[in-house]
Structures are given as C-alpha cells and as structure tokens.
Write an enzyme that holds these catalytic residues in place. Structure first.
Site, short mmCIF file in Angstrom:
data_model
loop_
_atom_site.label_atom_id
_atom_site.label_comp_id
_atom_site.label_asym_id
_atom_site.label_seq_id
_atom_site.Cartn_x
_atom_site.Cartn_y
_atom_site.Cartn_z
N ALA A 321 0.74 -1.14 0.02
CA ALA A 321 -0.09 -0.03 0.14
C ALA A 321 0.94 1.15 0.05
O ALA A 321 2.06 1.26 0.47
CB ALA A 321 -0.95 0.09 1.32
N HIS A 350 -5.27 4.23 6.95
CA HIS A 350 -3.79 4.62 6.96
C HIS A 350 -3.21 5.42 5.92
O HIS A 350 -2.75 6.51 6.02
CB HIS A 350 -2.89 3.33 7.29
N HIS A 354 -2.69 9.58 4.77
CA HIS A 354 -1.60 10.09 3.94
C HIS A 354 -1.88 11.20 2.97
O HIS A 354 -1.45 12.40 3.02
CB HIS A 354 -0.67 9.13 3.34
N GLU A 378 3.05 8.98 9.07
CA GLU A 378 2.40 7.60 9.32
C GLU A 378 1.55 7.39 10.38
O GLU A 378 0.71 6.57 10.57
CB GLU A 378 3.71 6.65 9.47
N TYR A 490 7.60 4.40 11.56
CA TYR A 490 6.36 3.71 12.09
C TYR A 490 6.66 3.47 13.71
O TYR A 490 5.54 3.58 14.46
CB TYR A 490 6.41 2.40 11.41
C1 LIG Z 1 0.81 0.64 4.96
C2 LIG Z 1 1.82 0.98 4.85
C3 LIG Z 1 2.13 1.92 3.79
SE1 LIG Z 1 3.13 3.64 4.42
C4 LIG Z 1 2.80 0.40 5.81
O1 LIG Z 1 4.08 0.06 5.35
N1 LIG Z 1 2.77 0.10 7.10
C5 LIG Z 1 1.64 0.72 8.00
C6 LIG Z 1 1.87 0.28 9.21
C7 LIG Z 1 3.33 -0.53 9.15
C8 LIG Z 1 4.07 -0.69 7.88
C9 LIG Z 1 4.03 -2.09 7.34
O2 LIG Z 1 3.07 -2.52 6.82
O3 LIG Z 1 5.01 -2.50 7.82
ZN LIG Z 2 2.12 4.89 5.89
#
Ligand SMILES: C=C(C[SeH])C(=O)N1CCC[C@H]1C(=O)O
Ligand SMILES: [Zn+2]
Length: 597
Positions: A321, A350, A354, A378, A490
């Site tokens: 995503a 999420h 953004h 984030e 994150y």
């Molecule tokens: C949803 C995304 C795109 Se910015 C993401 O990479 N996230 C959202 C939370 C943690 C991290 C992951 O999936 O590792």
């Molecule tokens: Zn993100």
C-alpha cells in the site's frame, strides 16, 4: 542592503520551488508508471528520467549555494534555503547513481513478483504475497504449512536480494558522505531534527518494554495451549511463524483463539464486512466520509479516477500500500491491493491519512509539503483508525452488534488493540536498529542474518521456525528493506498516534481523565468538527516548522512520549500482570535453541 539581498533571495527560492515542483511531478509520474506496471521498459524510463532530473537538481543546487542565506531574518526563508542546500543522491556520479537505482528497483521488483509453491499442492507455484500468502498466514492453524510458507517466502524475497542489498548499502553510504553525513544512519536520523534521536527511541522502548513482556508471556501461553509445548516452549522465544503475520509485526490474526475472555461475543469484523458485502470502493468511501465528518477535505475527483484500489489481473504491480502526492495541488492517489477484511480496513484509513496530509499542506511551498517528521505522516491515518476501531464506532456503523461495554469486553477490546499496536513496537525498532548497524559497518555482510535474528530475539522475543545461515537474508523479506524505506517512522508513529488520539478525544469531549464514562478506549471523534479543525491546523504546517512546534500545536507537548500509549493500555497491563501471576507464566524469554549465528 541586507533587506535587498534577502528580498532577492526570496524571489529566487520561490521560483526554484516552483521548478522543483514540476520535477517532482514528473519523477513521481514515472515512478507510478513503473510500480503500477512492472516492466523492464518502465524501469528504464524511470531510471533515465531520474538521471535527467538529477542534472537539473544539481544546477539548481550549485546556484542556491551562492546565496548568503544564513544571515537572513526570515526563519521560514532560511528553512527553505537550508533544505534546498542538500542535494541528495543526485550528488553521486552518473554511473554510481544508475547502479544505486538499479539495485533498489531490482530488489523491489523481486519482492513484488516473488512466487512460491503451495504446501498442500507442490505443483501449484504461483502463490504471491498478496493475497495468497497473506491469507495463509491469516487463516492456517497448521504449523507445518506455516513453516513451509515462511521458509519459501524468505528464500524467494529475502536471500535473492542479498547481493543487490550489499551494493545498495555501499553506494547509498557514498551518497550520504557526499551530503556531509557520516553514513545513511546519520542521514535518516537527520530527518527528525533532534540531536539524540536514537537515545529517544531507546527511552521509549524502556517505557513500553514491561507492557510488551507481559503481553508476550500471555500470548506464548495461549499458543502453547493451542499447539502444545513441543511447538511452543514455556520459557523460550515464540516461533515467528505462529503469530498470524509473515513478519510477526502485528498479531491480530490469532486474536480469535488467544483473547482473554473467549466466551464474550465475537469481534470478528472481517466476517461482518463479508456478510455485509463490503467492497474495496465502499471501504474507501467510508474512510473518506469519516474524514469529511471532521470538516477535513474530501478526496478530489482525480483521486477517485487515478487510484488503483484492487490488484490488476493483467500485469505485475507493487502491491504494498502507498499514497502519492504529485505536487500539482490536484493529483493525489493511493495504490493498494485491497482485500475485504479488518486489516485492509485499517490500511485504507492509514493511506487516506497520508492523502489528507497532502491535501492539508498543498498550499505550502513544495519543499514544505512533507510530514513534520516522517513519523507524523504515518500517524495521521492510524490516529483516525483508533476512533474507527472503537466498539462505539463499530456498533454505530453496524460492524458489531450487541451489548455495551462490560469489564471483560473492554479487556478483550484492549487485547485486540494491543496485539496490533504494542507488539509492533519491538518489530519496528529492530528493523532500523539492524539497518543502522549495517550502514555504520558494525554489521558487515557476513553477519547480516546473524545480527538481524540476534536483535529480533533480544527485542521481540521471537525465533525463526528453522535454523538460518548467511545463505539467507531474512531482513529483505520485509518490503521496506527491499524497497529502501526507512522504518523508524512507524516506531515513532505508534507512539505519537496515542498522544494525538488523546488530544483529539479531549477536544471532542470524548475523553475526560478519571471519568469512567469518558474512557480513552471508548473514544470516537467521529463528526467532531472541533477535533478535525485542531488536526487540520497541525497538518497544514507540513514540514514548515520543526516537529515539536507541530506536536505542541495539537497536544501541548513538545516531545514524543509513551504516556499516551501507556494510559490507553493501563487496564490491559493490570489484567496481564494478574493473569500471568495466576498462571505462573515465565516473564521474558531464555535464549533460543534455533541456530542462526
Ligand atoms: C501501510 C503502509 C504503507 Se506507508 C505500511 O508500510 N505500514 C503501515 C504500518 C506499518 C507498515 C508496514 O506495513 O510494515
Ligand atoms: Zn504509511
């Protein structure tokens, strides 16, 4: 005289900023075309364009350096000059820049197109991470199937990336030095504009670790109950393939058979979504409606036209995503391979977070169209999702029915939130502690896998399902390592989103400290224009001020602190302490018997 110089400087930087916006627009369109249709031709086009743009960036950078901007009065103007005085990876000579681009796009393409064979049918070898492998990890209760899938994915997406990664580290570090940083670790941390960023990360972990250890001990016991003590030991780390997620980064998929009070009504949102015929578009429309209910900005028409919200069947794309700003004030997109389930319902909020940030700061100079720090970007969508995942909100949209909160239901709810938010922290911390060591050279290539698992065991208390060697490279089996995306953002987000949530709940009148009818866990800011306006005021700032100013604008605090998260989970912490004492569960973990160094 000085005023004249400053006035000329302002004229210069504003026209430079406009030109930079056009270059970013072209670069992002080329990157979108590649990641939305992975072909050699599109990769070449994207690399060629970035090479061409790097020459223009370099010319602009040479000219910007001529200005004596340090003596200017206007702090915002100085901040623009300071940011434009850093050239970035374009500082590399062409051949090295091309090599760096090829090593990263090679890793990312490998990750996005990796396929493995099914455990149940070894002639079926077209399983992709999304949706196939993700679904196996969400549903399978067969440790052997999970082990097979884990090992095959880490071979295909991890080990295969080792040589590209080693070259990327070398070249990226050269680029860091050309930008006056010691190494990439130094460069990444500079984005947080505080002198002791790494110490702050360690302090936050000290604050949260006791809570994590209690939750880890409880889950290990429930997994031992389920799989037996020959699969899950009483005092060792938890085998990483049994936690419902390829990277053991969130454990929501094991909630149904590990939650504290199993006989309370099911909180299975995924089933309810499927029963109610949710579609990816409906999930996006519901998220958009939540943001609009806060008096925030609706997704513009181009968003609905240009976004990719389902996995295409006719080509390979990067499914991970992502949200995209094309820096022209009207073209904003999301690309994701949505499946109708609770996890993607969260992810949709999420990513919409953004885009809302993009919309709120779109009238800033281009150079300030960024998060106050990467963690802020984030945290926006996740903060909204904290309201959406409250029982009150889920009841109001009909995704759960039945009785209001009682003590046991509240513990179940906090447990569901905890196996998403608390367990994520040591995972996120590990990913960039590992890469800081790699960029600093304290982790040489021959120790990549050993150091990665040493950190995972020490911080997360997990172990690989089988022995590992330096033929493996398990870190790259995680998207952000293969795609060169920094991850401390994150870790920061999962801390500050609780500071943001508490502040917004306060403003919305949804949370009153010590008032049991206004608990943080029940807070839903839906339709609170006051909360939305406060959030918008912070988002509009973009990166125009140091992030403590943005944090203070919304929360009154000027630092990242775990107190929001700890307050939110306090009742769960008390329950876990009592429960682990009752069952006599060992807290923490002894060294693993798996060989990986
Ligand atoms: C949803 C995304 C795109 Se910015 C993401 O990479 N996230 C959202 C939370 C943690 C991290 C992951 O999936 O590792
Ligand atoms: Zn993100």
């Amino acid at each position: 005289e000085l005023e004249a110089l400053e006035h000329e400087g302002r004229e210069y930087i504003l026209q430079l900023d406009k030109a930079a916006g056009l270059r970013k627009n072209r670069a992002n369109l080329a990157e979108w075309n590649y990641t939305a249709n992975i072909t050699k031709e599109n990769e070449e086009k994207w690399i060629q364009l970035r090479l061409e743009i790097s020459k223009q960036d370099k010319l602009a950078w040479e000219e910007t350096k001529m200005y004596k901007w340090q003596g200017f009065q206007d702090n915002s103007l100085k901040r623009m000059f300071k940011k434009y005085s850093e050239l970035g990876v374009a500082a590399l000579p062409d051949d090295k820049y091309k090599q760096l681009m090829r090593s990263v796009s090679g890793m990312e393409a490998n990750y996005a197109t990796s396929k493995i064979c099914s455990f149940k049918n070894e002639t079926k070898c077209d399983l992709a991470l999304e949706p196939d492998i993700t679904e196996i990890f969400a549903k399978s209760l067969d440790p052997e199937e999970l082990k097979h899938t884990w090992v095959e994915w880490h071979k295909a997406a991890g080990a295969k990336a080792r040589s590209n990664f080693t070259q990327y580290v070398q070249l990226y570090n050269e680029a860091a030095k050309l930008n006056d940083y010691k190494d990439v670790a130094d460069w990444w941390q500079a984005d947080y504009e505080v002198p002791n960023f790494e110490e702050q990360l360690a302090k936050l972990w000290d604050d949260v670790k006791p809570l994590y250890q209690q939750l880890h001990a409880y889950v290990r016991k429930r997994l031992r109950d389920k799989y037996g003590d020959h699969v899950v030991s009483a005092k060792g780390p938890i085998p990483a393939h049994l936690l419902g997620n390829m990277w053991a980064q969130t454990w929501n998929n094991i909630e149904s058979f590990t939650r504290p009070y199993p006989d309370k009504k099911e909180l299975d949102i995924t089933q309810a979504m499927k029963d109610q015929k949710y579609t990816p578009l409906k999930m996006f429309q519901m998220s958009d409606e939540f943001f609009r209910s806060l008096n925030l900005t609706a997704m513009p028409e181009k968003f609905w036209k240009n976004s990719i919200i389902e996995k295409p069947t006719d080509r390979e794309i990067v499914c991970h995503a992502s949200a995209w700003d094309f820096y022209d004030g009207e073209d904003f997109r999301i690309k994701q391979c949505t499946t109708v389930d609770y996890e993607y319902f969260q992810t949709t909020h999420h990513e919409m977070g953004h885009v809302q940030y993009f919309l709120q700061y779109k009238d800033q100079p281009v150079i300030f169209r960024d998060g106050a720090n990467p963690g802020f970007h984030e945290a926006v969508g996740d903060t909204i999702a904290l309201s959406v995942s409250s029982p009150k909100h889920l009841r109001s949209i009909g995704l759960i029915n039945g009785d209001a909160e009682d003590e046991q239901t509240e513990i179940n709810q906090l447990y569901k939130m905890g196996i998403d938010k608390i367990v994520f922290l040591p995972f996120a911390y590990t990913l960039d502690l590992f890469r800081y060591g790699v960029f600093r050279g304290s982790t040489p290539p021959e120790d990549y896998n050993c150091h990665f698992w040493r950190l995972r065991e020490a911080l997360q208390g997990v172990e690989p399902p089988v022995n590992r060697t330096e033929e493996d490279f398990d870190a790259a089996a995680k998207y952000h390592v293969s795609a060169n995306v920094e991850y401390a953002r994150y870790y920061v987000s999962f801390i500050i989103q609780f500071q943001f949530h508490r502040a917004l709940c306060n403003i919305a009148g949804e949370y009153v400290p010590e008032d049991v009818t206004r608990k943080l866990v029940d807070c839903d800011i839906y339709r609170s224009v006051a909360a939305g306006n406060a959030l918008a005021n912070m988002l509009k700032m973009g990166s125009s001020k140091p992030w403590p100013d943005a944090m203070e604008a919304l929360t009154g605090q000027r630092a990242m602190r775990a107190d929001g998260l700890l307050e939110y989970f306090r009742p769960l912490y008390d329950w876990l302490l009592a429960e682990n004492q009752r069952t006599g569960e060992h807290i923490g973990w002894q060294p693993s018997n798996i060989q990986y160094c």
